[in-house]
Scaffold this motif. Structure first.
Motif, PDB file in Angstrom:
ATOM      1  N   ASN A 124      32.335  22.107  28.132  1.00 36.47           N
ATOM      2  CA  ASN A 124      31.069  22.348  27.445  1.00 36.47           C
ATOM      3  C   ASN A 124      30.372  23.594  27.965  1.00 36.47           C
ATOM      4  O   ASN A 124      29.768  24.351  27.209  1.00 36.47           O
ATOM      5  CB  ASN A 124      30.144  21.148  27.587  1.00 36.47           C
ATOM      6  N   ILE A 171      29.324  26.752  25.609  1.00 37.65           N
ATOM      7  CA  ILE A 171      27.953  27.262  25.496  1.00 37.65           C
ATOM      8  C   ILE A 171      27.889  28.723  25.917  1.00 37.65           C
ATOM      9  O   ILE A 171      27.270  29.554  25.245  1.00 37.65           O
ATOM     10  CB  ILE A 171      26.992  26.406  26.339  1.00 37.65           C
ATOM     11  N   VAL A 203      26.864  31.930  23.554  1.00 34.48           N
ATOM     12  CA  VAL A 203      25.770  32.844  23.903  1.00 34.48           C
ATOM     13  C   VAL A 203      26.225  34.297  23.792  1.00 34.48           C
ATOM     14  O   VAL A 203      25.571  35.134  23.159  1.00 34.48           O
ATOM     15  CB  VAL A 203      25.262  32.557  25.330  1.00 34.48           C
ATOM     16  N   PHE A 245      22.893  25.464  33.962  1.00 33.49           N
ATOM     17  CA  PHE A 245      23.048  24.128  33.389  1.00 33.49           C
ATOM     18  C   PHE A 245      23.408  23.094  34.451  1.00 33.49           C
ATOM     19  O   PHE A 245      23.106  21.904  34.294  1.00 33.49           O
ATOM     20  CB  PHE A 245      24.108  24.135  32.288  1.00 33.49           C
ATOM     21  N   GLN A 250      19.128  21.150  32.399  1.00 28.23           N
ATOM     22  CA  GLN A 250      19.334  21.608  31.028  1.00 28.23           C
ATOM     23  C   GLN A 250      18.302  22.665  30.648  1.00 28.23           C
ATOM     24  O   GLN A 250      18.621  23.628  29.955  1.00 28.23           O
ATOM     25  CB  GLN A 250      19.256  20.434  30.060  1.00 28.23           C
ATOM     26  N   ILE A 304      19.105  26.408  29.288  1.00 24.91           N
ATOM     27  CA  ILE A 304      18.629  26.856  27.977  1.00 24.91           C
ATOM     28  C   ILE A 304      17.821  28.143  28.114  1.00 24.91           C
ATOM     29  O   ILE A 304      17.971  29.077  27.319  1.00 24.91           O
ATOM     30  CB  ILE A 304      17.795  25.756  27.302  1.00 24.91           C
ATOM     31  N   ALA A 363      20.280  30.976  28.776  1.00 27.86           N
ATOM     32  CA  ALA A 363      21.132  31.219  27.607  1.00 27.86           C
ATOM     33  C   ALA A 363      20.353  31.946  26.509  1.00 27.86           C
ATOM     34  O   ALA A 363      20.872  32.890  25.882  1.00 27.86           O
ATOM     35  CB  ALA A 363      21.680  29.890  27.078  1.00 27.86           C
TER      36      ALA A 363
END
Length: 239
Positions: free
Chosen positions: A5, A9, A13, A121, A125, A129, A132
């Motif tokens: 994951n 992600i 990005v 991360f 979270q 975020i 990112a």
């Protein structure tokens, strides 16, 4: 968060950020220096704000001041090494060659940015975020800067998208390494955050800000940096 994951992600990005910059050549046939200066200044302000108020404080909280500072130095030295290699290349020549060299530079810079995403991360979270989002915004002008000389050299927009997407892939590799090493020990997370912070500071202060000021001498890049810095504070507080 699984390593898979994290890689997905991070890849998204980089791909979305630089790919959008390449896609912009469908609409911006000849973007002005003023436009470039403003958007690069905004990206620089965002990066500085996130690094100063979110990324590095987490690095120091997790790994301590000494290890976090060592990470900053490691990140800056790593990127300066790659910068020296790129600077020693002969960039005189066709627009295509200039675009290729810019693509190499962007791909190298995207790796530590992915490292920041993956490590972020592993902390929380919200931090992941924050980082990112800022990196995706920062990658847009990089993708546009890479695609513009390609367009001048006759490369069609759909190929610009492909090339800029490829330059964004190292972000996913960096994110994967950030997640994997962060799972070994909390100190690895702090060290990775420090490395990513140092690399991003080097790129922002050594490349993005001077380039924003050089390509257009007006105040637009300064205003962009201030707005970007404020935007980074808002992102840090509310995301």
């Amino acid at each position: 968060m699984s390593a898979f994951n994290g890689m997905i992600i991070g890849s998204l990005v980089g791909i979305i950020g630089t790919g959008m910059g390449g896609a912009a050549t469908y609409f911006l046939k000849n973007p002005s220096n003023r436009f470039f200066s403003g958007i690069m200044g905004t990206a620089a302000g965002l990066m500085l704000s996130i690094v100063a108020f979110d990324l590095l404080p987490h690095a120091f909280d997790i790994a301590g001041l000494t290890l976090g500072t060592i990470g900053i130095l490691m990140g800056a030295i790593l990127i300066s090494f790659f910068d020296m290699i790129i600077e020693n290349m002969d960039i005189a020549g066709s627009f295509i060659k200039e675009g290729v060299l810019l693509g190499i530079a962007i791909a190298l810079h995207n790796f530590p940015e992915g490292l920041a995403v993956g490590s972020g991360f592993m902390v929380s979270q919200s931090l992941g975020i924050d980082i990112a989002l800022v990196i995706a915004l920062h990658d847009f002008p990089e993708g546009l800067a890479m695609a513009t000389p390609f367009s001048a050299g006759g490369i069609p927009p759909y190929k610009n998208v492909i090339y800029t997407v490829l330059a964004g892939i190292p972000t996913g590799i960096g994110a994967l390494i950030g997640v994997v090493t962060g799972g070994i020990s909390p100190y690895f997370i702090g060290l990775n955050l420090g490395i990513a912070g140092g690399a991003m500071l080097y790129v922002t202060c050594g490349d993005v800000i001077p380039e924003a000021r050089n390509i257009y001498k007006g105040k637009i890049s300064i205003l962009g940096m201030i707005l970007g810095f404020i935007g980074g504070i808002i992102i840090t507080k509310y995301l």
